[in-house]
Motif scaffolding. Structure first.
Motif, mmCIF file in Angstrom:
data_model
loop_
_atom_site.group_PDB
_atom_site.id
_atom_site.type_symbol
_atom_site.label_atom_id
_atom_site.label_comp_id
_atom_site.label_asym_id
_atom_site.label_seq_id
_atom_site.Cartn_x
_atom_site.Cartn_y
_atom_site.Cartn_z
ATOM 1 N N GLU A 115 0.836 -1.194 0.000
ATOM 2 C CA GLU A 115 0.000 0.000 0.000
ATOM 3 C C GLU A 115 0.874 1.248 0.000
ATOM 4 N N LEU A 116 0.386 2.254 -0.708
ATOM 5 C CA LEU A 116 1.023 3.572 -0.729
ATOM 6 C C LEU A 116 -0.075 4.585 -0.448
ATOM 7 N N VAL A 117 0.087 5.368 0.615
ATOM 8 C CA VAL A 117 -0.910 6.369 0.988
ATOM 9 C C VAL A 117 -0.224 7.727 1.092
ATOM 10 N N VAL A 118 -0.727 8.682 0.298
ATOM 11 C CA VAL A 118 -0.161 10.022 0.235
ATOM 12 C C VAL A 118 -1.156 11.014 0.836
ATOM 13 N N PRO A 119 -0.764 11.720 1.901
ATOM 14 C CA PRO A 119 -1.659 12.749 2.427
ATOM 15 C C PRO A 119 -1.741 13.919 1.447
ATOM 16 N N ILE A 120 -2.931 14.493 1.357
ATOM 17 C CA ILE A 120 -3.138 15.651 0.481
ATOM 18 C C ILE A 120 -3.369 16.845 1.390
ATOM 19 N N VAL A 121 -2.376 17.739 1.420
ATOM 20 C CA VAL A 121 -2.418 18.903 2.292
ATOM 21 C C VAL A 121 -2.342 20.146 1.408
ATOM 22 N N VAL A 122 -3.293 21.060 1.602
ATOM 23 C CA VAL A 122 -3.317 22.321 0.865
ATOM 24 C C VAL A 122 -3.221 23.437 1.895
ATOM 25 N N GLY A 123 -2.158 24.224 1.793
ATOM 26 C CA GLY A 123 -1.881 25.196 2.848
ATOM 27 C C GLY A 123 -1.552 24.430 4.108
ATOM 28 N N ASP A 124 -2.323 24.642 5.155
ATOM 29 C CA ASP A 124 -2.124 23.862 6.377
ATOM 30 C C ASP A 124 -3.295 22.922 6.628
ATOM 31 N N ARG A 125 -4.155 22.732 5.615
ATOM 32 C CA ARG A 125 -5.372 21.926 5.764
ATOM 33 C C ARG A 125 -5.213 20.548 5.127
ATOM 34 N N LEU A 126 -5.496 19.506 5.917
ATOM 35 C CA LEU A 126 -5.532 18.153 5.387
ATOM 36 C C LEU A 126 -6.842 17.987 4.609
ATOM 37 N N VAL A 127 -6.736 17.728 3.317
ATOM 38 C CA VAL A 127 -7.912 17.553 2.462
ATOM 39 C C VAL A 127 -8.331 16.087 2.445
ATOM 40 N N GLY A 128 -7.359 15.197 2.468
ATOM 41 C CA GLY A 128 -7.628 13.767 2.425
ATOM 42 C C GLY A 128 -6.360 13.003 2.125
ATOM 43 N N VAL A 129 -6.536 11.777 1.626
ATOM 44 C CA VAL A 129 -5.390 10.955 1.246
ATOM 45 C C VAL A 129 -5.678 10.238 -0.068
ATOM 46 N N LEU A 130 -4.620 10.030 -0.827
ATOM 47 C CA LEU A 130 -4.651 9.111 -1.969
ATOM 48 C C LEU A 130 -4.239 7.757 -1.428
ATOM 49 N N ASP A 131 -4.998 6.724 -1.765
ATOM 50 C CA ASP A 131 -4.704 5.367 -1.307
ATOM 51 C C ASP A 131 -4.558 4.462 -2.523
ATOM 52 N N LEU A 132 -3.399 3.838 -2.655
ATOM 53 C CA LEU A 132 -3.141 2.865 -3.720
ATOM 54 C C LEU A 132 -2.821 1.530 -3.076
ATOM 55 N N ASP A 133 -3.508 0.485 -3.524
ATOM 56 C CA ASP A 133 -3.271 -0.872 -3.027
ATOM 57 C C ASP A 133 -2.826 -1.761 -4.175
ATOM 58 N N SER A 134 -2.010 -2.742 -3.840
ATOM 59 C CA SER A 134 -1.535 -3.698 -4.836
ATOM 60 C C SER A 134 -1.586 -5.118 -4.277
ATOM 61 N N PRO A 135 -1.896 -6.082 -5.133
ATOM 62 C CA PRO A 135 -1.833 -7.479 -4.704
ATOM 63 C C PRO A 135 -0.401 -8.020 -4.715
ATOM 64 N N VAL A 136 0.562 -7.186 -5.110
ATOM 65 C CA VAL A 136 1.959 -7.596 -5.219
ATOM 66 C C VAL A 136 2.751 -7.014 -4.045
ATOM 67 N N GLN A 137 3.251 -7.884 -3.186
ATOM 68 C CA GLN A 137 4.055 -7.428 -2.059
ATOM 69 C C GLN A 137 5.270 -6.671 -2.576
ATOM 70 N N GLY A 138 5.582 -5.531 -1.957
ATOM 71 C CA GLY A 138 6.739 -4.727 -2.360
ATOM 72 C C GLY A 138 6.527 -3.946 -3.642
ATOM 73 N N ARG A 139 5.294 -3.786 -4.079
ATOM 74 C CA ARG A 139 4.976 -3.145 -5.362
ATOM 75 C C ARG A 139 5.478 -1.704 -5.457
ATOM 76 N N PHE A 140 5.415 -0.945 -4.364
ATOM 77 C CA PHE A 140 5.734 0.479 -4.405
ATOM 78 C C PHE A 140 7.146 0.737 -3.897
#
Length: 160
Positions: A115-140
């Protein structure tokens, strides 16, 4: 209809093309939901070895499921819980080679291994996160981390 010429070559070229496509898709669209929906579709279509690509939106003190591509997912994630909640609470990208080794991992899809999860911050505000999942261990790897952070720097102001 959108059609993009996305490189199937080097990873750097792939992400360069994805950045251009993401910019074209979202530049003139003011709707955050539409922009997240197209971004998740773009990532799912062109990034190899994904089984889930999408967003969790920061609403009050919880992450709430946003637009995504993949199997049905957890709807609400507490800040600090699982990979997504950890990324949101710490505002740092979480690159997890083996989700089963991550303390408190929330298994929305039993097929996910990395899994790779990127926080999305604009200015000082957390807007959300991008979440990417893979069935392949070590994919990212670190390149995926840096490139996805750059993609979210483009998208963030367009979904804030």
């Amino acid at each position: 209809m959108y059609q993009f010429d996305i490189s199937a070559g080097a990873k750097r070229d792939l992400y360069r093309d994805l950045s251009s496509a993401l910019d074209a898709l979202t530049a003139d669209e003011p709707d955050a939901t539409a922009n997240m929906a197209n971004a998740s579709a773009l990532l799912m279509q062109y990034l190899p070895d994904l089984n889930w690509a999408g967003f969790y939106r920061a609403v009050d003190d919880v992450l709430v499921l946003g637009p995504f591509q993949g199997k049905a997912a957890c709807i609400r994630i507490a800040m600090g819980k699982g990979v997504c909640g950890t990324a949101a609470a710490t505002r740092t990208t979480q690159l997890v080679a083996d989700v089963h080794a991550f303390p408190g991992h929330i298994a929305c899809d039993a097929d996910s291994r990395a899994e790779l999860v990127v926080p999305i911050v604009v200015g000082d505000r957390l807007v959300g996160v991008l979440d990417l999942d893979s069935p392949v261990q070590g994919r990212f790897d670190e390149d995926d981390r840096a490139e996805c952070e750059a993609l979210m720097a483009v998208l963030g102001p367009r979904i804030a």
